[in-house]
Design a protein around this motif. Structure first.
Motif, PDB file in Angstrom:
ATOM      1  N   TYR A   4       4.123  -1.117  -7.952  1.00  0.00           N
ATOM      2  CA  TYR A   4       4.851  -1.246  -6.696  1.00  0.00           C
ATOM      3  C   TYR A   4       4.830   0.079  -5.929  1.00  0.00           C
ATOM      4  O   TYR A   4       4.576   0.111  -4.723  1.00  0.00           O
ATOM      5  N   LEU A   5       5.062   1.169  -6.656  1.00  0.00           N
ATOM      6  CA  LEU A   5       5.053   2.490  -6.012  1.00  0.00           C
ATOM      7  C   LEU A   5       3.699   2.776  -5.375  1.00  0.00           C
ATOM      8  O   LEU A   5       3.612   3.245  -4.241  1.00  0.00           O
ATOM      9  N   ILE A   6       2.633   2.470  -6.122  1.00  0.00           N
ATOM     10  CA  ILE A   6       1.290   2.703  -5.586  1.00  0.00           C
ATOM     11  C   ILE A   6       1.084   1.865  -4.329  1.00  0.00           C
ATOM     12  O   ILE A   6       0.575   2.347  -3.318  1.00  0.00           O
ATOM     13  N   TYR A   7       1.549   0.595  -4.396  1.00  0.00           N
ATOM     14  CA  TYR A   7       1.357  -0.291  -3.266  1.00  0.00           C
ATOM     15  C   TYR A   7       2.108   0.205  -2.039  1.00  0.00           C
ATOM     16  O   TYR A   7       1.614   0.153  -0.918  1.00  0.00           O
ATOM     17  N   VAL A   8       3.319   0.740  -2.249  1.00  0.00           N
ATOM     18  CA  VAL A   8       4.149   1.154  -1.124  1.00  0.00           C
ATOM     19  C   VAL A   8       3.726   2.510  -0.575  1.00  0.00           C
ATOM     20  O   VAL A   8       3.765   2.742   0.630  1.00  0.00           O
ATOM     21  N   LEU A   9       3.333   3.429  -1.469  1.00  0.00           N
ATOM     22  CA  LEU A   9       3.074   4.795  -1.016  1.00  0.00           C
ATOM     23  C   LEU A   9       1.591   5.104  -0.827  1.00  0.00           C
ATOM     24  O   LEU A   9       1.189   5.620   0.206  1.00  0.00           O
ATOM     25  N   VAL A  10       0.798   4.808  -1.835  1.00  0.00           N
ATOM     26  CA  VAL A  10      -0.586   5.288  -1.816  1.00  0.00           C
ATOM     27  C   VAL A  10      -1.451   4.445  -0.880  1.00  0.00           C
ATOM     28  O   VAL A  10      -2.248   4.991  -0.115  1.00  0.00           O
ATOM     29  N   VAL A  11      -1.259   3.133  -0.921  1.00  0.00           N
ATOM     30  CA  VAL A  11      -2.132   2.264  -0.120  1.00  0.00           C
ATOM     31  C   VAL A  11      -2.002   2.546   1.381  1.00  0.00           C
ATOM     32  O   VAL A  11      -3.009   2.791   2.057  1.00  0.00           O
ATOM     33  N   PRO A  12      -0.767   2.590   1.933  1.00  0.00           N
ATOM     34  CA  PRO A  12      -0.678   2.897   3.375  1.00  0.00           C
ATOM     35  C   PRO A  12      -1.199   4.289   3.701  1.00  0.00           C
ATOM     36  O   PRO A  12      -1.818   4.494   4.762  1.00  0.00           O
ATOM     37  N   ALA A  13      -0.968   5.266   2.790  1.00  0.00           N
ATOM     38  CA  ALA A  13      -1.438   6.627   3.053  1.00  0.00           C
ATOM     39  C   ALA A  13      -2.957   6.654   3.145  1.00  0.00           C
ATOM     40  O   ALA A  13      -3.535   7.256   4.061  1.00  0.00           O
ATOM     41  N   LEU A  14      -3.613   5.960   2.198  1.00  0.00           N
ATOM     42  CA  LEU A  14      -5.080   5.933   2.220  1.00  0.00           C
ATOM     43  C   LEU A  14      -5.584   5.226   3.473  1.00  0.00           C
ATOM     44  O   LEU A  14      -6.543   5.666   4.115  1.00  0.00           O
ATOM     45  N   ASP A  15      -4.907   4.140   3.819  1.00  0.00           N
ATOM     46  CA  ASP A  15      -5.313   3.380   5.002  1.00  0.00           C
ATOM     47  C   ASP A  15      -5.206   4.270   6.241  1.00  0.00           C
ATOM     48  O   ASP A  15      -6.124   4.345   7.049  1.00  0.00           O
TER      49      ASP A  15
END
Lengths: 371, 396
Positions: free
Chosen positions: A48-59
């Motif tokens: 969940y943390l990866i989905y909330v933080l890392v994914v939008p940041a990479l996008d």
């Protein structure tokens, strides 16, 4: 199905493969991610943390970012605007250094990187001479190349310097100056002579007890008072002296740790061989002590490298300083995050490389005396 | 040629300049002389320079009117207050952000350290990535990021981010309900203090009893009950003497409630996240330093995993953790001076910045600022040395 039962004498049964839930991808997942109910919960939390933080940041940083263009109107603002970084890249690296003189900065750093590479990569010959070159003639060459004022080179005031170049200059002067001063201070602190010991302890504790900012403030407002009438120090030079003193005190404590770890027998054996104090230290004790504290020394270097950012508070423009300058430029308002990302990547690469190299050196110099 | 011992001859006395004691004396006299001469040179120059610029030395300026306002004041302060009061206000601000930062960084750091050692691959990777990223970025960059990129770019008061109509975040800061204490609340505070003293007494008694009789007493649960129960009881008995004043949007800005400056929030987030990365590594190293044999031995004695952790592993790990932890706390306190870069009113900005610009008393002001930090360093290291001695290995 045919009768597959077969009698085995005890101990003669061939080994069966482990059950499929214990090996391969499934086994790995079961052991590393889903071993217990708590692990289930933690794994879900992590995903969940990866989905909330890392994914939008990479996008934001890569997939929705704008790469092409020349002005801010070329940015759609859906993601990062790397046009900003491209337009300002010269300032980020060189500050306001005159454009026709940039070759001097480039040449300085090319010489240095070639020299450092020759020192660091094992198997390249003439390491001793490269080291001597980098420590003695190179700083003089670099000074004249960067500052000019001799050999037909235009003088470039340090107020025009900026960006990554200033960060590197401050960090390198700090590193080169702090190690020898720190070693001398550490030896002084371990000395048997009470007055010398007291002076060294006072010096080290004074610098270590205060934050770097106050040291820089002192360097910028009190140095002019310390100097005789008419002597005016360059602002960058004052910051350099402050940074060097500050990191020398930290270095001294690191080296002292190494000196304390050397068994007394080493000193006594060296003295029994008739070596004088300087020889005992240079040939017997310091090589062992410094090897022990490589991680500490590199940590001090990394700390120093990160601390160079503080010079922006006294009005010098290092990498972070020029990023801040660009981000507050009226034509380019609203691109602060892009600027910080650029600065972060720059700092991170240097710091991470230093820490990895120190780990490598530690392994390489390991001679099996560790217990 | 054999060297023969010659009896009746005194051992050869070295010439006096070869005598190590004489040499040591000479070296020290030379160094001391050099340091004194250098110091005198600097003092001399400073006095001459100050005379030339017409600056009078001394601390008399401290009682003059400051004439500037400070954004965050915990004690009474206004523009008519003297300089020394501005200094006290800024020192309190420094100590406040450091204290909260230490608290948060410790909690987050221990979590990170444990997560880094987790058997869960994803969790330990995440912790490792966090530590490697945050540790290798300059703190000032992180402060700028949180302040300029995050907190200053949240919407204005009218579009505040709202949580339960009680907490509002906008570019003026974080608004929270303000507690209003009515008469009788002092009883709750007294109850709390009594509970704390009581738990200390209880712990001593329980330990003494265990030492003499071997009987155990559930100290932890009793302490928990005492510390929470007694104030709660007092709170209920005195008839809930506490109400909240909520922040409300009036016109263009919020009124009432408690406002926390964005500078403070940014400093707190950046300082604690940065220091936590270092504390995480310290905690990991401390736990790894306890040899596995200790765990196995305690299992062999029949202790359950929880008890093993509490009675065997953690006490030994703390011995390794505490000394570097001290220096991290010290670093955090010193790093709070970076607040000067985002105008958080701490001592470097207010005192070494504004006051210095107004009065020009460079030597005195920088001296006082450094003296403050040196005192704090000394106090923290004294406390930690005491603590360290208390938990150090008692060798028989």
């Amino acid at each position: 199905m045919a009768d597959t039962t077969q009698d085995y004498t005890p101990g003669s049964h061939p080994d069966l493969p482990p059950p499929s839930s214990e090996v391969g991808v499934i086994g790995w997942l079961r052991h590393n991610l889903f071993a217990t109910p708590l692990d289930w919960a933690l794994t879900i939390l992590a995903v969940y943390l990866i989905y909330v933080l890392v994914v939008p940041a990479l996008d934001w940083m890569l997939f929705s970012a704008d790469w092409a263009g020349e002005t801010r109107d070329d940015c759609s603002r859906e993601g990062a605007c790397w046009v900003f970084a491209r337009v300002w890249s010269k300032v980020f690296i060189y500050g306001r250094y005159p454009v026709e003189e940039l070759w001097r900065v480039n040449l300085t750093f090319i010489i240095q990187f070639v020299g450092l590479a020759a020192l660091m990569i094992p198997g390249v010959p003439y390491k001793k001479w490269t080291g001597i070159f980098l420590l003695i003639p190179y700083p003089i060459i670099a000074f004249f190349l960067l500052y000019g004022g001799a050999f037909g080179l235009e003088p470039v005031e340090t107020s025009l310097w900026g960006g990554l170049m200033v960060t590197l200059v401050i960090a390198e002067v700090g590193i080169v100056a702090s190690l020898p001063i720190g070693i001398v201070l550490a030896l002084g602190r371990r000395s048997k002579m009470p007055i010398i010991r007291a002076i060294c302890v006072a010096f080290i504790e004074l610098w270590r007890g205060v934050p770097l900012i106050t040291v820089l403030f002192m360097a910028s407002v009190m140095f002019p008072l310390f100097m005789p009438e008419g002597v005016n120090f360059d602002k960058l030079l004052r910051a350099l002296i402050g940074v060097a003193m500050f990191s020398a005190a930290y270095m001294a404590e690191v080296v002292r740790g190494g000196l304390q770890a050397i068994p007394k027998g080493q000193y006594e054996a060296a003295q029994a061989l008739g070596l004088s104090y300087p020889k005992v230290m240079t040939f017997i004790v310091l090589p062992q002590a410094l090897k022990l504290v490589i991680p500490g020394i590199v940590n001090t270097f990394i700390g120093l490298f990160k601390d160079t950012t503080l010079v922006l508070i006294i009005g010098l423009f290092d990498l972070l300083g020029v990023v801040q300058l660009a981000a507050t430029n009226p034509d380019w308002l609203g691109f602060a995050v892009e600027g910080y990302v650029v600065a972060a990547v720059g700092f991170w690469i240097f710091c991470f490389a230093m820490s990895r190299y120190s780990m490598y050196m530690e392994r390489k110099l390991e001679t099996g005396h560790k217990r | 040629m054999a060297v023969q011992a010659q009896e009746g001859l005194a051992p050869a006395k070295p010439v006096f300049w070869n005598d190590p004691r004489f040499r040591a004396l000479i070296y020290q006299v030379l160094v001391l002389g050099g340091v004194i001469a250098f110091g005198a040179y600097l003092v001399n120059n400073t006095i001459a320079n100050m005379e030339a610029r017409g600056i009078s030395s001394g601390f008399g300026f401290l009682t003059k009117t400051a004439g500037f306002d400070i954004g965050q004041t915990l004690i009474e302060y206004n523009a008519e207050s003297p300089y020394w009061r501005a200094m006290v206000v800024s020192i309190i601000n420094t100590l406040m952000v450091s204290a909260f930062g230490i608290l948060l960084a410790t909690v987050l750091g221990f979590l990170l350290g444990v997560a880094r050692l987790s058997h869960n691959w994803l969790i330990s990777r995440l912790a490792a990535v966090y530590i490697e990223v945050v540790r290798n970025l300059p703190l000032l960059l992180q402060i700028f990021f949180w302040y300029f990129a995050v907190l200053r770019s949240v919407p204005g008061p009218r579009q505040s981010l709202n949580a339960w109509d009680a907490f509002f975040l906008n570019n003026r800061g974080l608004y929270m309900p303000r507690p209003l204490f009515e008469s009788g609340f002092s009883l709750v505070v007294i109850g709390f203090l009594v509970a704390i003293v009581g738990s200390f007494v209880l712990a001593r008694w329980a330990k003494k009893r265990q030492m003499t009789t071997g009987e155990q007493f559930p100290v932890f649960k009793a302490t928990l009950g005492l510390v929470f129960g007694l104030p709660l009881l007092a709170f209920l008995v005195t008839g809930l003497p506490l109400s909240w004043e909520y922040a409300e949007l009036k016109g263009f800005n919020f009124a009432g409630g408690m406002r926390i400056q964005p500078e403070f929030v940014a400093m707190l987030i950046a300082l604690s996240m940065y220091t936590a990365a270092f504390i995480g590594e310290i905690v990991r190293a401390g736990i790894l330093a306890v040899s596995h044999g200790q765990t196995e031995a305690s299992y062999a004695l029949g202790l359950r995993p929880g008890l093993t952790l509490r009675l065997v592993v953690i006490p030994q790990a703390l011995r390794v953790i505490v000394p570097p932890l001290t220096s991290q706390y010290l670093n955090l306190t010193k790093n709070s001076s970076l607040g000067a870069a985002i105008a958080y009113p701490e001592i470097v900005l207010v005192f070494a910045g504004t006051v210095l610009m107004q009065t020009g008393q460079a030597v005195e002001i920088i001296g006082l600022t450094m003296a403050f930090y040196l005192t704090v360093s000394l106090l923290i290291s004294l406390f930690m040395n005491w603590y360290n001695k208390k938990i150090a290995l008692v060798e028989r």
